[in-house]
Design an enzyme around this catalytic site. Structure first.
Site, short mmCIF file in Angstrom:
data_model
loop_
_atom_site.label_atom_id
_atom_site.label_comp_id
_atom_site.label_asym_id
_atom_site.label_seq_id
_atom_site.Cartn_x
_atom_site.Cartn_y
_atom_site.Cartn_z
N GLN A 120 3.00 0.84 13.22
CA GLN A 120 2.72 -0.33 12.39
C GLN A 120 3.71 -1.46 12.66
O GLN A 120 3.33 -2.62 12.78
CB GLN A 120 2.77 0.06 10.91
CG GLN A 120 1.73 -0.67 10.11
CD GLN A 120 1.81 -0.35 8.63
OE1 GLN A 120 2.73 0.33 8.17
NE2 GLN A 120 0.87 -0.85 7.89
N GLY A 126 3.85 -3.18 6.88
CA GLY A 126 2.74 -3.85 7.57
C GLY A 126 3.04 -5.27 7.96
O GLY A 126 2.58 -5.75 9.00
N GLU A 127 3.80 -5.96 7.17
CA GLU A 127 4.05 -7.38 7.43
C GLU A 127 5.38 -7.63 8.11
O GLU A 127 5.49 -8.44 9.02
CB GLU A 127 4.02 -8.19 6.12
CG GLU A 127 3.13 -7.66 5.03
CD GLU A 127 1.66 -7.78 5.33
OE1 GLU A 127 1.29 -8.58 6.20
OE2 GLU A 127 0.86 -7.04 4.70
N GLY A 157 0.79 -1.22 0.00
CA GLY A 157 0.00 0.00 0.00
C GLY A 157 0.82 1.27 0.00
O GLY A 157 0.67 2.12 -0.89
#
Lengths: 178, 749, 331
Positions: B649, B715-716, B520
């Site tokens: 995050q 994010g991951e 994203g």
């Protein structure tokens, strides 16, 4: 109301009105404003707020008392709106996240959550904040460990927990003038 | 960043632009729109994992107060086209599974919708849903690995055909032959559920033949395309809105049947319909991380250099799709091991199609590899950090291509310093604090850089007063994208932050693919940057052509913009503001569309984000308790767009590692395929008291390849390796080597 | 949730009469279990009699050093009542280690005694469950039962009693006061919880309409240094996998008095009589603790997923006893 319950005299059905199961008139005081609603007795305080009063700041995360997203105050105590029937709140003061701000002014806890980035998706946030303000009033925020324990009824799946603690710490310390 | 602007806003720890709406509760999520006349839908899930509906009695439900309709396979309209699973990053219709329920009497998994009740209130819909009585002819089912082992097979490809099931490099036999050390370990992973605190929900509103959906989605465009395809209507008739989304973690990354069912329900009753999944339905309605087993065979020299890595995965998929979360990517690339073999094997089971779950694939794959690496380090007496450094892959071992950017070594070093790793006594069970054994562990983090398949678009508009609106059809579910994009837009345009508003959450805006796989921030920033710099360049070009402008005739490339003023880079006195230019030309505003085309998939670079995870645990072995005391994570995600939200995050990912390592395991009752712990009282997510303080550092590595701003995403990667660091710390504390996640009390007694 | 009617009780006799005379009705106190189970369609009353405004919330210190706790006192209030904190720390701790702050503000003491099991088959109205539908079978026996009980089980039900507080009350020999149309009676708390045997649907010796009005906690000097130890996967907001409430009286290292009860492992709050008998008059040492724990768990009946609970419970007992000794400043 005269009978204090000590004796076992015959009950007085006149004081024991049966209401419902269809919609009944009830008056709720939410954020200081009195509202008259027609709801079935089975409607939870949470659904009454979200579906019938357009107060959607109180969130539905599980509807079974396992996440804390629906935390509101009833008579000043933090409780779960999902396990509270709206009708039981007649005559009580209900405060939701919408009642925390005064005009456009954020509550110090809301500001601290913003500044410490104590939120991500924001869905658990109103419940966290209602819990956090209550926590300070309850006096269970002396140490980080205590804050963590007493905030454990509010699950944050984004896991902003350390930031939630620092936001609470900051408001606590400002309150006590540290 | 290209020339023309300076970075003033990007990177700063700006407070979230949507934060005030979130802390006041004024932000509206998908189930919080209640147009007049709204009806409520409730789903009835199948009570068998496999079989056929032989009778369905809807009479009691239809007779219940307030019920408007009861839909089953008998009366629900058929979908216009069979759904075909396609990852939503592709930008097309993206059903989460190649299946749509209630089309016939066959049942494929427990909880599959078999009926939908629509009533005039939430309570009435929920009650009536309980009155639908369904009789099944039940067939034998497979809902766990153990039940289906004899049916395991190696498919051609997994992941909707995008990943080959088998990949090799070098000569694996030669690699093991050259090994002085061999390790062979098998790890079992329980299935996981996402459980964002906002349950998936869709509010569907028809206006004639036009449909508006308020959807809890990680991809409004994916929602739009999927619903349009399934209903057989043009996407132009479907508008999807999502200003606020209460977390996704992968379960809102694909478009699951309930979204289309909400639209069908609303069309049927001719009223707006709100369909919110219950918490327990979240376990059976939007995918899960599949139960899986991974076997790692590692060959190494006596000083720990890897010579061979064999990594096999066995997992459970649905009857419809050959899906496995891609667990073998980073584990194949993290180390310079010449000989490799990776194989996915599948068992067709009676579950829904599994889906992306935070750190999809890599978090389990790297758990297996990093625990085995820890075992190797312990066996040969090499410090675990040194072992990683020693095996660091300076180029992508799959292709030999250089990394577009790396930073892994610095992550190890900074992490070790921040954690005070060197004070760790390598001997297990060597540190104690009262009843607690103390252990310290580390692991490598990594996650691939994925590109969307289509150009990504954004639109920028500058008003003559210097304020700007930048738009992209994306959504904010906690990543911080809305804030970061405001920063990107401000810098690209060269205007102050407070002059920029970023608008999103509406498919009427320019298209952006679903936000998934940490893609994203990179792709949205690329689209936004392209749009705002195009606008900026138009205005500079106009000034350069304008005899009345102080910039007339200059080289446009010599112009920079700051605080809304175009000026010569080498002579800031020469220039004018956007406002001056636009007012002189009686312009009220100017627009530009930006379209960013991602690099080709065969770009000659290795593409990954790396990091290092460190964890300290305390283990009360008498009572089987593990508590994480602190964590340190250092990541190299390319450019960090907002230091505050990026930190959050990464922290969230790391703390998800606690859930994966110690708490989260979905358990199936094999008799009917029901998840026995679908609710949050039983499927345990970490609570505040489980989450220690977390230290995070970023190694900012320039990356000229991935996208204009060099953003690789966070994010991951924050989650990958976290569970392994915890498990390795548990070993260091106790000598117990975890082969099964989550690590439970009973494993440690 | 089915449609329900609602009555707000204004006095105890009225409440009792209302529920007694209307078999389809139930009392509603804090609602933390009841509303949840109504929504799950597990409980199906057609009328709720809201007792929350009855004057049953007082916490009174008794002259003899005991306490009388009103049935509608909330868990949070009782946990922090000075008399509880000073004289019965195990009770305070068991309350504070239960649920969450919000739930403790809601849940009443009487309601806590009446809370239902967390067995996932009980909570699923379509699974077989003898407690919910007598004779339908017990799904947990061959199902998912990691959290289920190993003591006090029967072939008809192995659901664990979920309360923490009740474990402390059982250790303290509390007495439950109930009021029915026929008058007031008291029930020792150990008798208040029934073993499932072949009637798992019957959890308490109450007749329909009987209302808990108060809980008496008798004086117990050794409880001043008692404790409640709770073991669970998650650090907070989870039911116990094993727990122990302990109070010890020691004299020169010899156990002269002991109260021990277990939670999380039994079908009712489990008074550890065998362990208590083993310990009385014996030296307070590790060996005795282990023997007592082994004696208590000897009759445990385990299943594949909850087999670990026997060992966990033994260790929990030993740890709790050891900690209780340390609390007394004697080793």
């Amino acid at each position: 109301m005269a009978d204090k319950g000590a004796s076992l005299s015959v009950a007085k059905p006149s004081t024991m009105e049966i209401r419902g199961p269809d919609g009944v008139r009830m008056e709720l005081v939410v954020n200081g404003v009195s509202r008259v609603l027609h709801l079935e007795p089975r409607v939870s305080l949470l659904d009454a707020l979200r579906e019938h009063m357009a107060l959607t700041g109180t969130k539905k995360g599980c509807d079974q008392g396992t996440c804390g997203a629906c935390t509101v105050w009833v008579d000043g105590r933090r409780v779960l709106a999902c396990l509270t029937l709206a009708i039981t709140c007649e005559g009580r003061d209900v405060t939701t996240i919408e009642g925390l701000t005064e005009g456009d002014e954020l509550h110090p806890m809301q500001r601290a959550f913003l500044e410490h980035d104590a939120l991500q998706c924001g869905y658990c946030t109103p419940g966290q904040i209602m819990s956090a303000v209550a926590l300070l009033n309850e006096g269970h925020a002396e140490t980080d460990r205590e804050i963590a324990e007493w905030m454990s009824g509010n699950i944050c799946r984004c896991a902003a927990y350390p930031h939630i603690r620092s936001a609470i710490r900051e408001v606590r310390d400002r309150k006590t003038g540290q | 960043m290209t020339t023309g602007s300076t970075l003033e806003a990007v990177g700063r720890p700006l407070d979230r632009v949507d934060g005030a709406a979130k802390v006041t509760g004024s932000g509206r999520y998908a189930a919080e729109f209640t147009p007049p006349g709204t009806a409520y839908a409730a789903l009835v899930g199948a009570r068998t994992a496999s079989g056929r509906i032989i009778g369905i009695n809807t009479g009691a439900a239809e007779d219940a107060d307030g019920v408007l309709a009861v839909l089953t396979h008998r009366n629900l309209p058929k979908v216009a086209a069979p759904p075909h699973l396609l990852p939503s990053l592709a930008g097309h219709a993206a059903p989460g599974e190649s299946f749509f329920p209630m089309q016939d009497e066959v049942v494929h998994y427990f909880g599959e919708p078999v009926a939908m009740v629509i009533a005039d209130s939430y309570e009435r819909a929920q009650f009536a849903a309980r009155q639908v009585h369904v009789d099944y002819a039940r067939d034998a089912s497979v809902t766990t690995l153990d039940e289906g082992r004899d049916q395991a097979y190696e498919p051609e490809a997994i992941f909707a055909g995008f990943l080959p099931a088998r990949s090799v490099r070098g000569d694996i036999k030669a690699g093991f032959a050259a090994a002085a050390q061999r390790l062979d370990a098998t790890y079992h992973f329980a299935a996981n559920h996402h459980h964002p605190i906002e349950p998936s929900a869709t509010t569907a509103v028809w206006d004639g033949d036009r449909l508006t959906l308020y959807d809890a989605t990680q991809g409004i465009v994916a929602s739009q395309r999927t619903v349009a395809a399934l209903l057989g209507i043009p996407p132009s008739k479907v508008r999807v809105r999502a200003s606020f989304v209460g977390g996704g973690f992968g379960c809102k990354a694909m478009i699951w049947p309930h979204v289309t069912l909400a639209a069908m329900a609303a069309r049927w009753v001719r009223r707006p319909v709100k369909l919110a999944l219950t918490r327990e339905q979240m376990a059976t309605s939007c995918g899960h991380r599949e139960e899986q087993e991974q076997r790692i065979e590692l060959g190494a020299t006596d000083d720990g250099r890897l010579t061979a890595l064999r990594h096999h995965k066995l997992s459970l998929t649905s009857p419809f799709d050959e899906w496995a979360e891609p667990s073998l990517s980073i584990a194949a690339q993290a180390y310079a091991c010449p000989h490799y073999e990776g194989v996915y094997r599948l068992i067709r089971g009676n579950t829904m199609t599994p889906t992306f779950t935070r750190g999809p694939g890599e978090t389990t794959g790297m758990f297996a590899l990093e625990c085995t690496m820890d075992e190797l380090a312990h066996r040969i007496g090499v410090d675990p950090v040194q072992l990683r450094l020693r095996n660091h892959a300076h180029a992508d071992p799959n292709t030999g291509h250089p990394w577009s950017s790396d930073g892994a070594q610095e992550c190890y070093q900074r992490g070790a310093a921040r954690f005070d790793w060197q004070s760790r006594n390598p001997e297990p069970r060597s540190e104690r604090d009262g009843n607690w054994l103390i252990g310290k562990g580390m692991a490598t983090a990594g996650y691939p850089v994925f590109f969307p398949m289509q150009p990504q678009r954004a639109r920028a508009r500058l008003y003559a007063d210097g304020s700007a609106v930048v738009q992209a059809g994306t959504q904010e579910f906690g990543t911080g994208a809305a804030t970061a994009m405001t920063q990107v837009a401000a810098d690209g345009l060269g205007v102050p932050l407070h002059q920029v508003r970023f608008e999103y959450g509406d498919t009427d805006l320019p298209n952006v693919a679903a936000t998934v796989g940490s893609a994203g921030a990179g792709m949205i920033s690329a689209a936004v940057h392209t749009a705002v710099t195009a606008l900026r360049d138009q205005l500079i070009a106009q000034a350069v052509l304008d005899p009345a402008s102080p910039l007339h005739g200059v080289d446009p490339a010599a112009v920079v913009v700051s605080q809304g003023r175009m000026e010569l880079r080498d002579d800031s006195g020469t220039g004018e503001t956007y406002r001056q230019l636009m007012e002189r030309h009686f312009m009220t505003d100017m627009d530009a569309l930006g379209s960013w085309s991602p690099p080709a998939p065969d770009v000659p670079y290795g593409l990954a984000t790396f990091g290092a995870q460190f964890a300290e645990v305390a283990v009360d072995q008498d009572l089987g308790l593990v508590r994480v005391r602190r964590m340190v994570g250092v990541f190299a995600p390319g450019r960090v767009l907002n230091a505050k939200t990026a930190r959050s995050q990464a922290m969230g990912g790391m703390l998800w590692g606690i859930g994966q390592a110690l708490l989260e395991g979905a358990v199936t009752d094999t008799r009917d395929g029901r998840w026995a712990n679908a609710g949050l009282g039983e499927y345990l997510l970490p609570v505040n008291a489980d989450a220690p303080d977390v230290a995070i550092e970023f190694v900012e590595v320039p990356d000229p390849v991935v996208n204009p701003l060099g953003v690789k995403g966070l994010g991951e990667v924050g989650m990958v390796g976290a569970a392994a660091a915890i498990a390795n710390a548990v070993f260091h504390a106790t000598g117990y080597r975890a082969r099964e996640l989550p690590i439970r009390i009973e494993h440690l007694l | 949730m089915r449609a329900i009617s609602y009555t707000r009780a204004t006095d105890v006799p009225g409440a009792v009469a209302a529920v007694t005379n209307d078999p389809g009705s139930s009392f509603l106190a804090g609602g933390t279990t009841e509303v949840d189970l109504l929504r799950l369609d597990v409980l199906r009353p057609n009328r709720l009699v809201d007792i929350n405004r009855l004057p049953l919330a007082d916490i009174e210190d008794r002259a003899d050093g005991g306490l009388v706790i009103g049935a509608l006192a909330r868990m949070s209030e009782v946990a922090q009542a000075p008399g509880v904190v000073e004289r019965y720390p195990m009770l305070s701790q068991s309350l504070l280690l239960g649920a969450s702050a919000q739930l403790r503000h809601m849940a009443s003491m009487g309601g806590n005694l009446m809370q239902r099991v967390r067995c996932s088959y009980y909570r699923d109205p379509e699974s077989a469950c003898n407690k919910r539908v007598p004779g339908s079978g017990c799904s947990a026996l061959e199902g998912v039962h990691r959290g289920h009980a190993i003591l006090g089980t029967s072939e008809h039900c192995i659901a664990t009693h979920p309360s923490d507080m009740a474990v402390a009350l059982v250790a303290l020999d509390a007495v439950v006061q109930v009021e029915g149309v026929k008058g007031t009676r008291t029930i020792p708390v150990d008798d208040f919880f029934l073993l499932p045997d072949d009637t798992p649907e019957r959890e308490h010796p109450l007749t329909p309409g009987e209302l808990i009005t108060a809980i008496e906690v008798p004086p117990l000097p050794m409880a001043r240094r008692s404790l409640y130890l709770k073991v669970r996967d998650r650090e907070s907001y989870e039911f116990a996998l094993a727990s122990a409430a302990v109070a010890l009286a020691l004299e020169d290292g010899v156990i002269r008095g002991v109260r021990l009860a277990l939670g999380g492992v039994a079908t009712k709050p489990w008074r550890a009589h065998r362990a208590e008998e083993t310990l009385l008059g014996q030296p307070a040492d590790e060996d005795m603790f282990a023997r007592a724990a082994a004696a208590e768990l000897a009759p445990a009946v385990t299943r594949p997923m909850n087999a670990f609970k026997a060992e966990l419970a033994r260790r929990t007992v030993v740890r709790a006893l050891r900690t209780a000794v340390a609390l007394r400043g004697e080793t």
